[in-house]
Design a protein around this motif. Structure first.
Motif, PDB file in Angstrom:
ATOM      1  N   TYR A 177       7.808  -4.309 -20.580  1.00 41.20           N
ATOM      2  CA  TYR A 177       8.794  -4.060 -19.540  1.00 41.20           C
ATOM      3  C   TYR A 177       8.222  -4.281 -18.135  1.00 41.20           C
ATOM      4  CZ  TYR A 177      10.770  -1.740 -23.592  1.00 41.20           C
ATOM      5  OH  TYR A 177      11.224  -1.475 -24.849  1.00 41.20           O
ATOM      6  N   MET A 178       9.102  -4.727 -17.235  1.00 41.38           N
ATOM      7  CA  MET A 178       8.772  -4.834 -15.823  1.00 41.38           C
ATOM      8  C   MET A 178       9.974  -4.370 -15.012  1.00 41.38           C
ATOM      9  SD  MET A 178       8.759  -8.981 -15.319  1.00 41.38           S
ATOM     10  CE  MET A 178      10.223  -9.982 -15.666  1.00 41.38           C
ATOM     11  N   VAL A 179       9.700  -3.910 -13.787  1.00 39.65           N
ATOM     12  CA  VAL A 179      10.748  -3.347 -12.932  1.00 39.65           C
ATOM     13  C   VAL A 179      10.692  -4.040 -11.581  1.00 39.65           C
ATOM     14  CG1 VAL A 179      11.673  -1.272 -11.838  1.00 39.65           C
ATOM     15  CG2 VAL A 179      10.550  -1.110 -14.083  1.00 39.65           C
ATOM     16  N   ARG A 180      11.821  -4.572 -11.151  1.00 38.37           N
ATOM     17  CA  ARG A 180      11.941  -5.144  -9.805  1.00 38.37           C
ATOM     18  C   ARG A 180      12.180  -3.996  -8.840  1.00 38.37           C
ATOM     19  NH1 ARG A 180      16.416  -6.964  -6.625  1.00 38.37           N
ATOM     20  NH2 ARG A 180      15.845  -8.671  -5.192  1.00 38.37           N
ATOM     21  N   SER A 181      11.215  -3.762  -7.959  1.00 37.79           N
ATOM     22  CA  SER A 181      11.274  -2.604  -7.067  1.00 37.79           C
ATOM     23  C   SER A 181      11.839  -2.986  -5.712  1.00 37.79           C
ATOM     24  CB  SER A 181       9.868  -2.023  -6.884  1.00 37.79           C
ATOM     25  OG  SER A 181       9.864  -1.021  -5.890  1.00 37.79           O
ATOM     26  N   LEU A 182      12.720  -2.149  -5.199  1.00 34.60           N
ATOM     27  CA  LEU A 182      13.254  -2.313  -3.848  1.00 34.60           C
ATOM     28  C   LEU A 182      12.711  -1.237  -2.916  1.00 34.60           C
ATOM     29  CD1 LEU A 182      16.965  -3.216  -4.673  1.00 34.60           C
ATOM     30  CD2 LEU A 182      15.102  -4.763  -4.034  1.00 34.60           C
ATOM     31  N   ALA A 183      11.719  -0.480  -3.395  1.00 35.62           N
ATOM     32  CA  ALA A 183      11.112   0.556  -2.566  1.00 35.62           C
ATOM     33  C   ALA A 183      10.278  -0.087  -1.461  1.00 35.62           C
ATOM     34  CB  ALA A 183      10.244   1.466  -3.428  1.00 35.62           C
ATOM     35  N   SER A 184      10.049   0.658  -0.403  1.00 32.48           N
ATOM     36  CA  SER A 184       9.251   0.155   0.710  1.00 32.48           C
ATOM     37  C   SER A 184       7.873   0.793   0.764  1.00 32.48           C
ATOM     38  CB  SER A 184       9.979   0.416   2.036  1.00 32.48           C
ATOM     39  OG  SER A 184      10.240   1.804   2.206  1.00 32.48           O
ATOM     40  N   GLY A 185       7.657   1.887   0.023  1.00 34.12           N
ATOM     41  CA  GLY A 185       6.390   2.598   0.072  1.00 34.12           C
ATOM     42  C   GLY A 185       5.387   2.076  -0.936  1.00 34.12           C
ATOM     43  N   GLY A 186       4.156   2.490  -0.779  1.00 34.13           N
ATOM     44  CA  GLY A 186       3.106   2.131  -1.720  1.00 34.13           C
ATOM     45  C   GLY A 186       2.307   0.927  -1.277  1.00 34.13           C
ATOM     46  N   ALA A 187       1.080   0.839  -1.774  1.00 36.48           N
ATOM     47  CA  ALA A 187       0.175  -0.233  -1.368  1.00 36.48           C
ATOM     48  C   ALA A 187       0.758  -1.605  -1.671  1.00 36.48           C
ATOM     49  CB  ALA A 187      -1.179  -0.059  -2.066  1.00 36.48           C
ATOM     50  N   TYR A 188       1.272  -1.799  -2.895  1.00 33.43           N
ATOM     51  CA  TYR A 188       1.712  -3.140  -3.275  1.00 33.43           C
ATOM     52  C   TYR A 188       2.995  -3.541  -2.555  1.00 33.43           C
ATOM     53  CZ  TYR A 188       5.644  -2.013  -6.387  1.00 33.43           C
ATOM     54  OH  TYR A 188       6.844  -1.606  -6.886  1.00 33.43           O
ATOM     55  N   ASN A 189       3.891  -2.602  -2.336  1.00 32.00           N
ATOM     56  CA  ASN A 189       5.117  -2.936  -1.603  1.00 32.00           C
ATOM     57  C   ASN A 189       4.812  -3.237  -0.140  1.00 32.00           C
ATOM     58  OD1 ASN A 189       7.535  -3.034  -3.177  1.00 32.00           O
ATOM     59  ND2 ASN A 189       7.267  -0.863  -3.626  1.00 32.00           N
ATOM     60  N   TYR A 190       3.893  -2.481   0.449  1.00 29.34           N
ATOM     61  CA  TYR A 190       3.530  -2.795   1.826  1.00 29.34           C
ATOM     62  C   TYR A 190       2.842  -4.155   1.890  1.00 29.34           C
ATOM     63  CZ  TYR A 190       1.967  -2.728   6.561  1.00 29.34           C
ATOM     64  OH  TYR A 190       1.768  -3.087   7.872  1.00 29.34           O
ATOM     65  N   ALA A 191       1.958  -4.435   0.927  1.00 29.12           N
ATOM     66  CA  ALA A 191       1.297  -5.739   0.887  1.00 29.12           C
ATOM     67  C   ALA A 191       2.337  -6.859   0.806  1.00 29.12           C
ATOM     68  CB  ALA A 191       0.332  -5.807  -0.295  1.00 29.12           C
ATOM     69  N   ALA A 192       3.341  -6.670  -0.037  1.00 25.30           N
ATOM     70  CA  ALA A 192       4.392  -7.689  -0.171  1.00 25.30           C
ATOM     71  C   ALA A 192       5.136  -7.889   1.140  1.00 25.30           C
ATOM     72  CB  ALA A 192       5.356  -7.295  -1.284  1.00 25.30           C
ATOM     73  N   SER A 193       5.328  -6.809   1.891  1.00 25.60           N
ATOM     74  CA  SER A 193       6.048  -6.920   3.160  1.00 25.60           C
ATOM     75  C   SER A 193       5.276  -7.757   4.173  1.00 25.60           C
ATOM     76  CB  SER A 193       6.332  -5.532   3.741  1.00 25.60           C
ATOM     77  OG  SER A 193       5.162  -4.944   4.291  1.00 25.60           O
ATOM     78  N   THR A 194       3.967  -7.924   3.961  1.00 28.35           N
ATOM     79  CA  THR A 194       3.164  -8.775   4.834  1.00 28.35           C
ATOM     80  C   THR A 194       3.109 -10.220   4.331  1.00 28.35           C
ATOM     81  OG1 THR A 194       1.029  -8.432   3.699  1.00 28.35           O
ATOM     82  CG2 THR A 194       1.708  -6.769   5.315  1.00 28.35           C
ATOM     83  N   GLY A 195       3.765 -10.483   3.185  1.00 29.41           N
ATOM     84  CA  GLY A 195       3.765 -11.827   2.612  1.00 29.41           C
ATOM     85  C   GLY A 195       2.782 -12.026   1.485  1.00 29.41           C
ATOM     86  N   LEU A 196       2.136 -10.950   1.018  1.00 36.24           N
ATOM     87  CA  LEU A 196       1.139 -11.038  -0.043  1.00 36.24           C
ATOM     88  C   LEU A 196       1.794 -10.754  -1.401  1.00 36.24           C
ATOM     89  CD1 LEU A 196      -1.853 -11.269  -0.922  1.00 36.24           C
ATOM     90  CD2 LEU A 196      -2.095  -8.822  -0.396  1.00 36.24           C
ATOM     91  N   PRO A 197       1.891 -11.725  -2.304  1.00 34.79           N
ATOM     92  CA  PRO A 197       2.460 -11.476  -3.639  1.00 34.79           C
ATOM     93  C   PRO A 197       1.657 -10.395  -4.363  1.00 34.79           C
ATOM     94  CG  PRO A 197       2.267 -13.825  -3.215  1.00 34.79           C
ATOM     95  CD  PRO A 197       1.506 -13.140  -2.120  1.00 34.79           C
ATOM     96  N   SER A 198       2.348  -9.416  -4.918  1.00 33.71           N
ATOM     97  CA  SER A 198       1.673  -8.222  -5.427  1.00 33.71           C
ATOM     98  C   SER A 198       2.378  -7.650  -6.653  1.00 33.71           C
ATOM     99  CB  SER A 198       1.640  -7.134  -4.337  1.00 33.71           C
ATOM    100  OG  SER A 198       1.060  -7.608  -3.142  1.00 33.71           O
ATOM    101  N   VAL A 199       1.612  -6.936  -7.472  1.00 35.38           N
ATOM    102  CA  VAL A 199       2.168  -6.185  -8.593  1.00 35.38           C
ATOM    103  C   VAL A 199       1.490  -4.823  -8.671  1.00 35.38           C
ATOM    104  CG1 VAL A 199       2.883  -8.159 -10.009  1.00 35.38           C
ATOM    105  CG2 VAL A 199       0.549  -7.275 -10.227  1.00 35.38           C
ATOM    106  N   PHE A 200       2.194  -3.891  -9.287  1.00 33.52           N
ATOM    107  CA  PHE A 200       1.721  -2.519  -9.511  1.00 33.52           C
ATOM    108  C   PHE A 200       1.768  -2.297 -11.021  1.00 33.52           C
ATOM    109  CE2 PHE A 200       2.687   1.925 -10.268  1.00 33.52           C
ATOM    110  CZ  PHE A 200       2.101   2.672  -9.260  1.00 33.52           C
ATOM    111  N   ILE A 201       0.611  -2.163 -11.646  1.00 34.29           N
ATOM    112  CA  ILE A 201       0.532  -2.115 -13.107  1.00 34.29           C
ATOM    113  C   ILE A 201       0.300  -0.682 -13.571  1.00 34.29           C
ATOM    114  CG2 ILE A 201      -0.559  -3.108 -15.153  1.00 34.29           C
ATOM    115  CD1 ILE A 201      -1.701  -5.322 -13.353  1.00 34.29           C
TER     116      ILE A 201
END
Length: 321
Positions: A177-201
């Protein structure tokens, strides 16, 4: 693409070299273990962090072992490993928090160079590590009170390019399973907001560190590296390809109580079936919580103690085949 010498926080690795050292958290005495593996051939830079929550061990153990095992001759690009990020929480065996300020490190990004220890640590990642990476994977597990089945989150923001690259990373992992997250918090979501492709495993449960979870995590990382074009050798085949989960439900405890889980993580739960029950110390005020719709239970609280607001169960509906 990283082609020459890589240097982060005073740790330097030339092309075809591996280096080990420590990343100092600004304004503190804390130094986090850091490994740089700079391959002989040019390629992308992959940042791997573990232990943002100090008692989530399998990812930490996996990076500790891979830091000794990866061969620069077989790698295109660079692997940056930082673990355990919440070093004080690791030694204190704390769930979630940084013991000095009692803050959840994963909730304070982007942090501050003049804030508390958690905020300074987050700032270190944002200022020194995210800019050095082309891709990012943050490794977690079920903490001391969490049971779960393996799954991965990828960001549904900030744009289609970051989402697409992140989802491709998630699809390389051996989990259902995988989940598409729309949250803004957390290291990986913040990284993504800077343009860095990221995942949280998420892999592993209840603050344990069994060999099979560590080995599975290592295979995940090697498979991810191959997917990014960093290695040529075929990784272990995937038993599963993650399916997207929809309609995620996060059931929070409405009050403090004693919790008994009644559903198995990874299993299908039907609408109306009990997830667990919350009661007082004398059995008073018992509340049975049932599934609002049929889905799969991704994780649940495994502890008898359930403070108000803690997530008791999380479930969703997987995409059809």
């Amino acid at each position: 693409m990283r082609n020459d010498t890589m240097s982060i926080c005073g740790v330097t690795a030339g092309r075809g070299e591996a280096a080990r050292g420590y990343a100092a958290v600004p304004g503190s005495d804390l130094k986090i273990p850091l490994v740089l593996v700079n391959g002989e051939r040019p390629g992308p830079s992959l940042l791997l962090t573990a232990g943002i929550h100090g008692a989530e061990y399998p990812g930490i153990a996996a990076l500790s072992e891979l830091g000794q095992e990866l061969d620069v001759r077989e790698i295109a690009g660079a692997v940056i490993m930082l673990y355990p990020v919440n070093l004080q929480g690791f030694w204190k065996r704390c769930d979630f928090i940084v013991p000095e300020d009692e803050k959840n490190l994963n909730r304070v990004f982007p942090g501050s160079p003049r804030g508390t220890l958690a905020e300074r640590t987050a700032y270190l990642l944002v200022s020194e590590f995210f800019p050095a990476a082309d891709f990012y994977a943050d490794l977690h597990s079920g903490d001391l009170h969490e049971n779960l089945c393996p799954h991965v989150y990828y960001p549904g923001q900030p744009d289609e390019t970051v989402e697409s690259k992140s989802k491709k990373m998630a699809l390389s992992l051996d989990m259902k399973y995988m989940v598409r997250s729309l949250a803004s918090g957390g290291a990986y979501n913040y990284a993504a907001s800077t343009g860095l492709p990221s995942v949280f495993i998420e892999r592993g449960s209840m603050g344990l560190c069994p060999r099979f979870d560590v080995d599975a995590y290592k295979k995940d990382i090697l498979r991810l590296m191959h997917n990014l074009g960093m290695t040529e050798a075929e990784p272990a085949p995937q038993q599963f390809v993650p399916k997207d989960m929809r309609n995620m439900k996060y059931l929070e405890a409405p009050r403090c109580g004693c919790w008994s889980e009644e559903a198995e993580c990874g299993e299908v739960i039907k609408r109306g079936e009990p997830l667990g029950r919350l009661r007082g110390f004398f059995g008073e005020d018992e509340t049975v919580f049932a599934a609002e719709y049929t889905g799969v239970l991704l994780y649940s609280c495994s502890a008898f103690a359930a403070p108000e607001g803690v997530v008791l169960a999380a479930y969703g509906v997987p995409d059809a085949d």
